[in-house]
Write a protein that holds these residues in place. Sequence first.
Motif, PDB file in Angstrom:
ATOM      1  N   ALA A  68      10.886   0.090 -13.805  1.00 58.15           N
ATOM      2  CA  ALA A  68       9.990  -0.931 -13.268  1.00 58.15           C
ATOM      3  C   ALA A  68       9.066  -0.274 -12.259  1.00 58.15           C
ATOM      4  O   ALA A  68       9.384   0.770 -11.688  1.00 58.15           O
ATOM      5  N   VAL A  69       7.894  -0.888 -12.066  1.00 56.30           N
ATOM      6  CA  VAL A  69       6.907  -0.370 -11.121  1.00 56.30           C
ATOM      7  C   VAL A  69       6.383  -1.537 -10.304  1.00 56.30           C
ATOM      8  O   VAL A  69       6.172  -2.625 -10.826  1.00 56.30           O
ATOM      9  N   THR A  70       6.180  -1.307  -9.018  1.00 54.08           N
ATOM     10  CA  THR A  70       5.544  -2.314  -8.175  1.00 54.08           C
ATOM     11  C   THR A  70       4.545  -1.617  -7.266  1.00 54.08           C
ATOM     12  O   THR A  70       4.643  -0.416  -7.009  1.00 54.08           O
ATOM     13  N   PHE A  71       3.550  -2.381  -6.812  1.00 51.78           N
ATOM     14  CA  PHE A  71       2.460  -1.806  -6.034  1.00 51.78           C
ATOM     15  C   PHE A  71       2.381  -2.473  -4.677  1.00 51.78           C
ATOM     16  O   PHE A  71       2.656  -3.652  -4.530  1.00 51.78           O
ATOM     17  N   GLY A  72       1.966  -1.701  -3.693  1.00 52.02           N
ATOM     18  CA  GLY A  72       1.666  -2.218  -2.364  1.00 52.02           C
ATOM     19  C   GLY A  72       0.368  -1.586  -1.902  1.00 52.02           C
ATOM     20  O   GLY A  72      -0.236  -0.785  -2.619  1.00 52.02           O
ATOM     21  N   LYS A  73      -0.066  -1.938  -0.712  1.00 52.54           N
ATOM     22  CA  LYS A  73      -1.294  -1.325  -0.188  1.00 52.54           C
ATOM     23  C   LYS A  73      -0.999   0.117   0.191  1.00 52.54           C
ATOM     24  O   LYS A  73      -0.289   0.389   1.146  1.00 52.54           O
ATOM     25  N   GLY A  74      -1.546   1.027  -0.581  1.00 50.58           N
ATOM     26  CA  GLY A  74      -1.390   2.441  -0.270  1.00 50.58           C
ATOM     27  C   GLY A  74      -0.105   3.064  -0.778  1.00 50.58           C
ATOM     28  O   GLY A  74       0.180   4.206  -0.454  1.00 50.58           O
ATOM     29  N   TRP A  75       0.698   2.356  -1.527  1.00 48.72           N
ATOM     30  CA  TRP A  75       1.934   2.934  -2.058  1.00 48.72           C
ATOM     31  C   TRP A  75       2.302   2.315  -3.398  1.00 48.72           C
ATOM     32  O   TRP A  75       1.854   1.239  -3.740  1.00 48.72           O
ATOM     33  N   THR A  76       3.139   3.052  -4.131  1.00 49.13           N
ATOM     34  CA  THR A  76       3.646   2.602  -5.422  1.00 49.13           C
ATOM     35  C   THR A  76       5.134   2.891  -5.451  1.00 49.13           C
ATOM     36  O   THR A  76       5.563   3.977  -5.069  1.00 49.13           O
ATOM     37  N   ALA A  77       5.928   1.927  -5.908  1.00 50.11           N
ATOM     38  CA  ALA A  77       7.374   2.123  -6.024  1.00 50.11           C
ATOM     39  C   ALA A  77       7.749   2.117  -7.496  1.00 50.11           C
ATOM     40  O   ALA A  77       7.292   1.273  -8.258  1.00 50.11           O
ATOM     41  N   VAL A  78       8.588   3.073  -7.860  1.00 50.36           N
ATOM     42  CA  VAL A  78       9.067   3.178  -9.239  1.00 50.36           C
ATOM     43  C   VAL A  78      10.585   3.074  -9.216  1.00 50.36           C
ATOM     44  O   VAL A  78      11.255   3.844  -8.530  1.00 50.36           O
ATOM     45  N   VAL A  79      11.119   2.131  -9.949  1.00 53.34           N
ATOM     46  CA  VAL A  79      12.573   1.988 -10.094  1.00 53.34           C
ATOM     47  C   VAL A  79      12.957   2.738 -11.353  1.00 53.34           C
ATOM     48  O   VAL A  79      12.365   2.540 -12.413  1.00 53.34           O
ATOM     49  N   THR A  80      13.944   3.610 -11.229  1.00 55.53           N
ATOM     50  CA  THR A  80      14.346   4.431 -12.366  1.00 55.53           C
ATOM     51  C   THR A  80      15.649   3.913 -12.973  1.00 55.53           C
ATOM     52  O   THR A  80      16.354   3.111 -12.361  1.00 55.53           O
ATOM     53  N   GLN A  81      15.965   4.405 -14.173  1.00 58.93           N
ATOM     54  CA  GLN A  81      17.188   3.982 -14.847  1.00 58.93           C
ATOM     55  C   GLN A  81      18.438   4.530 -14.179  1.00 58.93           C
ATOM     56  O   GLN A  81      19.533   4.041 -14.412  1.00 58.93           O
ATOM     57  N   SER A  82      18.287   5.513 -13.332  1.00 56.79           N
ATOM     58  CA  SER A  82      19.433   6.058 -12.603  1.00 56.79           C
ATOM     59  C   SER A  82      19.635   5.353 -11.264  1.00 56.79           C
ATOM     60  O   SER A  82      20.257   5.894 -10.357  1.00 56.79           O
ATOM     61  N   ASN A  83      19.112   4.131 -11.122  1.00 53.30           N
ATOM     62  CA  ASN A  83      19.276   3.286  -9.930  1.00 53.30           C
ATOM     63  C   ASN A  83      18.740   3.940  -8.662  1.00 53.30           C
ATOM     64  O   ASN A  83      19.390   3.950  -7.627  1.00 53.30           O
ATOM     65  N   ARG A  84      17.548   4.470  -8.772  1.00 55.23           N
ATOM     66  CA  ARG A  84      16.853   5.029  -7.602  1.00 55.23           C
ATOM     67  C   ARG A  84      15.492   4.374  -7.508  1.00 55.23           C
ATOM     68  O   ARG A  84      14.885   4.009  -8.511  1.00 55.23           O
ATOM     69  N   ILE A  85      15.005   4.217  -6.287  1.00 59.23           N
ATOM     70  CA  ILE A  85      13.647   3.724  -6.048  1.00 59.23           C
ATOM     71  C   ILE A  85      12.859   4.879  -5.450  1.00 59.23           C
ATOM     72  O   ILE A  85      13.239   5.434  -4.425  1.00 59.23           O
ATOM     73  N   LEU A  86      11.779   5.245  -6.119  1.00 53.07           N
ATOM     74  CA  LEU A  86      10.929   6.343  -5.670  1.00 53.07           C
ATOM     75  C   LEU A  86       9.636   5.741  -5.118  1.00 53.07           C
ATOM     76  O   LEU A  86       8.960   4.984  -5.808  1.00 53.07           O
ATOM     77  N   ILE A  87       9.309   6.098  -3.879  1.00 51.70           N
ATOM     78  CA  ILE A  87       8.106   5.588  -3.230  1.00 51.70           C
ATOM     79  C   ILE A  87       7.060   6.697  -3.210  1.00 51.70           C
ATOM     80  O   ILE A  87       7.302   7.783  -2.682  1.00 51.70           O
ATOM     81  N   PHE A  88       5.895   6.406  -3.791  1.00 47.41           N
ATOM     82  CA  PHE A  88       4.784   7.350  -3.835  1.00 47.41           C
ATOM     83  C   PHE A  88       3.644   6.820  -2.974  1.00 47.41           C
ATOM     84  O   PHE A  88       3.420   5.611  -2.909  1.00 47.41           O
TER      85      PHE A  88
END
Length: 104
Positions: A68-88
């Motif tokens: 899954a992917v979600t967006f914020g102002k100036g950042w993007t979060a990616v939820v992975t299948q290994s139950n991690r949230i990566l913030i870019f």
Amino acid sequence: MEQAPAPDGLPPSLRFLKGLVIVLTMTMIVAVITVVWLLVTRLPQAIGSVTPLPPAEISLPQGEVAQAVTFGKGWTAVVTQSNRILIFDAGGTLRQQVEVEIGG
């Protein structure tokens, strides 16, 4: 003797019904015009406020699959299948990793 028919040839009860149908028709016409007007005036504003897609430079760490992917102002979060949230950040650089523990 019977009553003389009305000038339009309809009995009084049908004249009343005819009036109701005319009022309903006019109401529906006004409603359709209003909905079209709202779509024409409001839809361009809604389209203009859509969050842009993340930069193409985002690359997930080796072995990670996005769920899954979600967006914020100036950042993007990616939820992975290994139950991690990566913030870019906005440039696509990985800033933070969050491990998600799922209780069962």
